[in-house]
Design an enzyme around this catalytic site. Structure first.
Site, PDB file in Angstrom:
ATOM      1  N   SER A   1       0.897  -1.172  -0.092  1.00 28.70           N
ATOM      2  CA  SER A   1       0.115   0.011   0.085  1.00 28.70           C
ATOM      3  C   SER A   1       0.892   1.176  -0.128  1.00 28.70           C
ATOM      4  O   SER A   1       1.796   1.497   0.975  1.00 28.70           O
ATOM      5  CB  SER A   1      -0.972   0.247   1.326  1.00 28.70           C
TER       6      SER A   1
ATOM      7  N   HIS B   1      -1.542  -1.168  -3.843  1.00 26.45           N
ATOM      8  CA  HIS B   1      -2.929  -0.745  -3.409  1.00 26.45           C
ATOM      9  C   HIS B   1      -2.604   0.798  -3.162  1.00 26.45           C
ATOM     10  O   HIS B   1      -1.704   1.438  -2.747  1.00 26.45           O
ATOM     11  CB  HIS B   1      -2.689  -1.545  -1.969  1.00 26.45           C
TER      12      HIS B   1
ATOM     13  N   ASP C   1      -5.068   3.866  -1.650  1.00 20.81           N
ATOM     14  CA  ASP C   1      -5.941   4.254  -0.900  1.00 20.81           C
ATOM     15  C   ASP C   1      -6.569   5.674  -1.172  1.00 20.81           C
ATOM     16  O   ASP C   1      -5.823   6.579  -0.921  1.00 20.81           O
ATOM     17  CB  ASP C   1      -5.431   4.197   0.925  1.00 20.81           C
TER      18      ASP C   1
ATOM     19  N   MET D   1      -9.051   8.662   0.092  1.00 24.73           N
ATOM     20  CA  MET D   1      -9.953   8.929   1.441  1.00 24.73           C
ATOM     21  C   MET D   1     -10.552  10.348   1.132  1.00 24.73           C
ATOM     22  O   MET D   1      -9.819  11.247   0.734  1.00 24.73           O
ATOM     23  CB  MET D   1      -9.141   8.885   2.636  1.00 24.73           C
TER      24      MET D   1
ATOM     25  N   HIS E   1      -8.696   1.417  -3.583  1.00 22.34           N
ATOM     26  CA  HIS E   1      -9.378   1.317  -2.407  1.00 22.34           C
ATOM     27  C   HIS E   1     -10.094   2.734  -2.266  1.00 22.34           C
ATOM     28  O   HIS E   1      -9.605   3.669  -1.565  1.00 22.34           O
ATOM     29  CB  HIS E   1      -8.724   0.808  -1.316  1.00 22.34           C
TER      30      HIS E   1
ATOM     31  N   MET F   1     -12.545   5.063  -0.079  1.00 24.89           N
ATOM     32  CA  MET F   1     -12.903   5.090   1.207  1.00 24.89           C
ATOM     33  C   MET F   1     -13.754   6.724   1.337  1.00 24.89           C
ATOM     34  O   MET F   1     -13.397   7.687   1.513  1.00 24.89           O
ATOM     35  CB  MET F   1     -11.845   5.129   2.285  1.00 24.89           C
TER      36      MET F   1
ATOM     37  N   MET G   1     -11.875  -5.273   5.979  1.00 29.07           N
ATOM     38  CA  MET G   1     -10.795  -4.642   6.711  1.00 29.07           C
ATOM     39  C   MET G   1     -10.394  -5.011   7.950  1.00 29.07           C
ATOM     40  O   MET G   1     -11.361  -5.631   8.896  1.00 29.07           O
ATOM     41  CB  MET G   1     -11.477  -2.979   6.987  1.00 29.07           C
TER      42      MET G   1
ATOM     43  N   ASP H   1      -6.803  -6.033   4.722  1.00 30.34           N
ATOM     44  CA  ASP H   1      -6.252  -4.740   4.592  1.00 30.34           C
ATOM     45  C   ASP H   1      -6.046  -4.209   6.197  1.00 30.34           C
ATOM     46  O   ASP H   1      -7.268  -3.948   6.718  1.00 30.34           O
ATOM     47  CB  ASP H   1      -6.796  -3.740   3.622  1.00 30.34           C
TER      48      ASP H   1
END
Ligand code: DX5
Ligand code: ZN
Length: 217
Positions: free
Chosen positions: A9, A34, A36, A38, A67, A69, A138, A176
């Site tokens: 990640s 990966h 992330d 957000m 991913h 979020m 998660m 994760d």
């Protein structure tokens, strides 16, 4: 059972040198990275946007595991697909058209994943299992790297793996948060095959040795 796939990640990499992080992952022969995303609403933190994914795509041939979020993922899947995401995973917790958004991700040419927070039961994902390429469990509350692994995720992983076997489905089962060699072994025993690792990978003294050890979990 699929061999264990280590997915670094880049949240835990140097954000001024994301291409170097991707290059390190590629040099070690790892096929995925990966990313992330957000929004400061669904989780109390901010990270990257579609422009970051586009820049990574220009600099790297890796499979980009995005991913999201976000409170409103449906508003952004097209932007991330256009940016070059290989797979887009969306959380089940916010209210929106989950099935329609998963189908949209596939229409946009990406693989699709569904993500469950630690307090969300496996049953929430059950109606979608035949329609996804990946389920992400998660193993921390999302928002930050470096948190301790939550062991209460293990029965949920086992339940999802049992449904996968019973129904002869082929989705990947990804974990994760707080993943290191020990917690990955526990998740592997429960049925996970895909392991996101931020701090343990980028913080390792020798990421190559870490990746080699990971292949043997
Ligand atoms: C947390 C993110 C994770 C994070 C994991 O919200 O979804 O992908 O990068 O970091 P570590 O491996 O440090 O727990
Ligand atoms: Zn993540």
């Amino acid at each position: 059972m699929l061999p264990p796939l280590l997915v670094p990640s880049i949240l835990a990499g140097d954000h001024a040198r994301l291409a170097d992080s991707a290059a390190l992952v590629g040099r070690l022969g790892l096929p995925w990275i990966h990313v992330d995303i957000m929004d400061g609403h669904f989780v109390p933190n901010l990270t990257f946007g579609p422009g970051t994914v586009a820049a990574l795509r220009r600099n790297s041939p890796l499979f980009i595991d995005v991913h999201l979020m976000l409170d409103e993922p449906a508003r952004y899947v097209e932007a991330f697909a256009t940016a070059g995401a290989s797979q887009i995973s969306i959380h089940i917790e916010p209210a929106y058209d989950h099935a329609g958004t998963l189908a949209q991700v596939r229409r946009l040419g990406c693989k699709c994943g569904l993500v469950l927070n630690p307090d969300t039961p496996a049953a929430a994902a059950e109606p979608f299992l035949a329609a996804v390429d990946l389920v992400l469990v998660m193993t921390v509350q999302p928002g930050f790297g470096g948190q301790p692994f939550r062991r209460d995720a293990l029965p949920k992983i086992a339940q999802l793996d049992a449904w996968r076997r019973d129904r002869r489905l082929a989705f990947r089962l990804e974990v994760d948060g707080g993943i290191d060699l020990a917690t990955a072994g526990d998740c592997r025993a429960a049925g996970a095959d895909t392991f996101v690792a931020g701090t343990s990978f980028f913080g390792a003294d020798d990421p190559a040795a870490f990746a080699a050890a990971f292949a043997r979990i």
